[in-house]
Scaffold this motif. Structure first.
Motif, PDB file in Angstrom:
ATOM      1  N   THR A 293      -2.102  -5.778  -9.903  1.00 28.61           N
ATOM      2  CA  THR A 293      -1.452  -4.756 -10.725  1.00 28.61           C
ATOM      3  C   THR A 293      -0.457  -3.950  -9.913  1.00 28.61           C
ATOM      4  O   THR A 293       0.655  -3.651 -10.375  1.00 28.61           O
ATOM      5  CB  THR A 293      -2.502  -3.812 -11.336  1.00 28.61           C
ATOM      6  N   ASN A 294      -0.832  -3.613  -8.687  1.00 31.84           N
ATOM      7  CA  ASN A 294       0.095  -2.846  -7.852  1.00 31.84           C
ATOM      8  C   ASN A 294       1.223  -3.725  -7.330  1.00 31.84           C
ATOM      9  O   ASN A 294       2.355  -3.254  -7.174  1.00 31.84           O
ATOM     10  CB  ASN A 294      -0.643  -2.191  -6.678  1.00 31.84           C
TER      11      ASN A 294
ATOM     12  N   ARG B 238       0.823  -1.219   0.000  1.00 27.20           N
ATOM     13  CA  ARG B 238       0.000   0.000   0.000  1.00 27.20           C
ATOM     14  C   ARG B 238       0.854   1.266   0.000  1.00 27.20           C
ATOM     15  O   ARG B 238       0.340   2.362  -0.223  1.00 27.20           O
ATOM     16  CB  ARG B 238      -0.927  -0.001   1.207  1.00 27.20           C
TER      17      ARG B 238
ATOM     18  N   ASN C 179      -2.826   0.285  -3.877  1.00 25.04           N
ATOM     19  CA  ASN C 179      -3.814  -0.784  -3.928  1.00 25.04           C
ATOM     20  C   ASN C 179      -3.192  -2.111  -3.521  1.00 25.04           C
ATOM     21  O   ASN C 179      -1.980  -2.299  -3.625  1.00 25.04           O
ATOM     22  CB  ASN C 179      -4.384  -0.867  -5.346  1.00 25.04           C
TER      23      ASN C 179
ATOM     24  N   GLY D 244       3.195   2.727  -5.608  1.00 27.81           N
ATOM     25  CA  GLY D 244       2.272   2.846  -6.730  1.00 27.81           C
ATOM     26  C   GLY D 244       0.956   3.487  -6.383  1.00 27.81           C
ATOM     27  O   GLY D 244       0.889   4.578  -5.808  1.00 27.81           O
ATOM     28  N   SER D 245      -0.132   2.768  -6.697  1.00 30.42           N
ATOM     29  CA  SER D 245      -1.478   3.270  -6.454  1.00 30.42           C
ATOM     30  C   SER D 245      -1.917   3.092  -5.011  1.00 30.42           C
ATOM     31  O   SER D 245      -2.969   3.592  -4.616  1.00 30.42           O
ATOM     32  CB  SER D 245      -2.463   2.538  -7.379  1.00 30.42           C
TER      33      SER D 245
ATOM     34  N   ARG E  40       4.073  -3.760  -9.546  1.00 27.25           N
ATOM     35  CA  ARG E  40       4.952  -2.592  -9.474  1.00 27.25           C
ATOM     36  C   ARG E  40       6.138  -2.812  -8.546  1.00 27.25           C
ATOM     37  O   ARG E  40       7.080  -2.018  -8.547  1.00 27.25           O
ATOM     38  CB  ARG E  40       4.147  -1.359  -9.045  1.00 27.25           C
TER      39      ARG E  40
ATOM     40  N   ASN F 204      -8.802   6.181 -11.898  1.00 25.76           N
ATOM     41  CA  ASN F 204      -8.246   5.696 -13.166  1.00 25.76           C
ATOM     42  C   ASN F 204      -9.013   6.280 -14.346  1.00 25.76           C
ATOM     43  O   ASN F 204      -8.426   6.649 -15.363  1.00 25.76           O
ATOM     44  CB  ASN F 204      -8.312   4.171 -13.229  1.00 25.76           C
TER      45      ASN F 204
END
Length: 205
Positions: free
Chosen positions: A51-52, A41, A47, A44-45, A55, A187
Motif C-alpha cells: 500500500t505504501n 519508509r 511502511n 506516506g505511512s 504511494r 489506522n
C-alpha cells in the motif's frame, strides 16, 4: 490435522528459521530502491508494504511487492509441509509472519502483515486465501480504504476456517488477526475519526 507432539525439536527449529528468514525479506524496500525511488519508509505511512509502495505512483512495483510479500509466507509453509507435515508448515507460517512484522535487518520494524497473511492462508488452506482476497476486494470496492478492507478480512478469517471444517486453524488465525489489528492501531484511530486515507492510484506505471 495439527499435532505439535509429532514435530521434532530439530524440525520445529528448521521451520521457525526458514519461516522467519523468508518473512523478513523487505521486498517493498528492496524494490523501491532498485527502481531508483529511494527509501519507501520516507514517504506516506513509512511502511514497507504494498500500500505504501503504491504511494510512489508505481502500480507495477506495488503489485510486485504484494505478490512477493505473499509468496514469502506461502513458500516456507509448503516446504515444511512436505518435510514435516501440517504442523511444521504452520510453525513456518507463523514465523514468516513474525519475520515480516519484526525483521532483524530493519531493527525489527517491518510491515503490517496483510500480504504475508494472505500468502500464509494460501499455504495453510488455499480456499481461505481466496476468501480473504474476496472480502478485501469487496470492502475496497465499497469503501476505498485499504486498512478497513484488511481489518475486516483478517477478522473474518477464523470464522471461515471454522465454517470450512478447519477448526485447528481457528486459534492461529485469531492470533494473526490480532497482530494485524495491533499493527494497524494508528489506522484504526484514524478510521474512528473519519480521517483514514482512501486508496488512490498514481499516474506512473
Amino acid at each position: 490435522m495439527l499435532d505439535f507432539a509429532a514435530v521434532t525439536p530439530a524440525m520445529a527449529i528448521m521451520a521457525a528459521l526458514l519461516g522467519y528468514l523468508s518473512g523478513s525479506i523487505p521486498f517493498g524496500l528492496l524494490f523501491t530502491r532498485w527502481a531508483g525511488l529511494g527509501d519507501v519508509r520516507a514517504i506516506g505511512s513509512g511502511n514497507i508494504g504494498a500500500t505504501n509502495v503504491l504511494r510512489t505512483g508505481n502500480k507495477k512495483l506495488a503489485a510486485a511487492t504484494l505478490i512477493a510479500d505473499a509468496v514469502k509466507g506461502t513458500i516456507p509453509i509448503l516446504l515444511m509441509k512436505a518435510l514435516g507435515g501440517e504442523t511444521a508448515g504452520l510453525i513456518a507460517g507463523l514465523a514468516a509472519f513474525a519475520g515480516h512484522l519484526f525483521p532483524v535487518w530493519l531493527g525489527f520494524k517491518g510491515g503490517k502483515g496483510v500480504a504475508t497473511n494472505i500468502g500464509i492462508l494460501f499455504g495453510l488452506y488455499w480456499p481461505l486465501g481466496l476468501i480473504f482476497l474476496a472480502v478485501w476486494l469487496a470492502m475496497a470496492f465499497i469503501f476505498r480504504i485499504s486498512s478497513l478492507s484488511a481489518l475486516t478480512a483478517s477478522a473474518l478469517s477464523p470464522l471461515w476456517a471454522w465454517f470450512l471444517g478447519k477448526p485447528t486453524l481457528v486459534f492461529p488465525l485469531i492470533l494473526l488477526a490480532a497482530l494485524i489489528w495491533i499493527m494497524h492501531h494508528e489506522n484504526i484511530a484514524r478510521l474512528l475519526k473519519g480521517q483514514e486515507a482512501k486508496i488512490k492510484l498514481g499516474s506512473k506505471t
